[in-house]
Write an enzyme that holds these catalytic residues in place. Sequence first.
Site, PDB file in Angstrom:
ATOM      1  N   ASP A  31     -42.946 -15.372 -42.324  1.00  0.00           N
ATOM      2  CA  ASP A  31     -41.911 -14.768 -41.501  1.00  0.00           C
ATOM      3  C   ASP A  31     -40.878 -15.605 -41.278  1.00  0.00           C
ATOM      4  O   ASP A  31     -40.385 -15.602 -40.228  1.00  0.00           O
ATOM      5  CB  ASP A  31     -42.628 -14.137 -40.554  1.00  0.00           C
ATOM      6  CG  ASP A  31     -41.570 -12.886 -39.748  1.00  0.00           C
ATOM      7  OD1 ASP A  31     -40.789 -12.354 -40.494  1.00  0.00           O
ATOM      8  OD2 ASP A  31     -41.768 -12.876 -38.458  1.00  0.00           O
ATOM      9  N   ASN A  36     -36.941 -17.801 -36.412  1.00  0.00           N
ATOM     10  CA  ASN A  36     -38.079 -18.780 -36.401  1.00  0.00           C
ATOM     11  C   ASN A  36     -37.607 -20.393 -36.880  1.00  0.00           C
ATOM     12  O   ASN A  36     -38.312 -21.095 -36.963  1.00  0.00           O
ATOM     13  CB  ASN A  36     -39.235 -18.269 -37.405  1.00  0.00           C
ATOM     14  CG  ASN A  36     -39.862 -16.813 -36.794  1.00  0.00           C
ATOM     15  OD1 ASN A  36     -39.842 -16.866 -35.718  1.00  0.00           O
ATOM     16  ND2 ASN A  36     -40.194 -16.330 -37.737  1.00  0.00           N
ATOM     17  N   ASP A  48     -43.329 -20.077 -34.383  1.00  0.00           N
ATOM     18  CA  ASP A  48     -44.136 -19.170 -34.862  1.00  0.00           C
ATOM     19  C   ASP A  48     -44.900 -19.571 -36.249  1.00  0.00           C
ATOM     20  O   ASP A  48     -45.164 -18.828 -37.140  1.00  0.00           O
ATOM     21  CB  ASP A  48     -43.433 -17.817 -35.481  1.00  0.00           C
ATOM     22  CG  ASP A  48     -43.073 -17.197 -34.232  1.00  0.00           C
ATOM     23  OD1 ASP A  48     -43.685 -17.360 -33.187  1.00  0.00           O
ATOM     24  OD2 ASP A  48     -42.036 -16.391 -34.074  1.00  0.00           O
TER      25      ASP A  48
END
Length: 99
Positions: A31, A36, A48
């Site tokens: 992701d 992030n 993350d």
Amino acid sequence: MRASAHELGDLWEQVVELMRIFARAGYAHGDLSPYNLLVHHGRVVVIDVPQIVDIVSNPRGMELVERDCLNVCSWFTRRGLECDPAELSGELMAEAFGR
């Protein structure tokens, strides 16, 4: 992640190296996006990470590498640094599978 025009090249190299490190270990973030990726004193920090994906055993592993590349390249391209997500994805897969 925010950056001025003159910082983009260095940040791009850092992000690509982080993605290479993941790929060499057989992983993708899964992701990865500007949300992030944080910059602290000029250094990129990935957050993350607990959601990291094994790209070999996960049936969607290669798809997630491609998505990470598309997300990152889209952000950099919108800011004027051209990159090719397909080329980056191919490079990372080569890293992952030792070619």
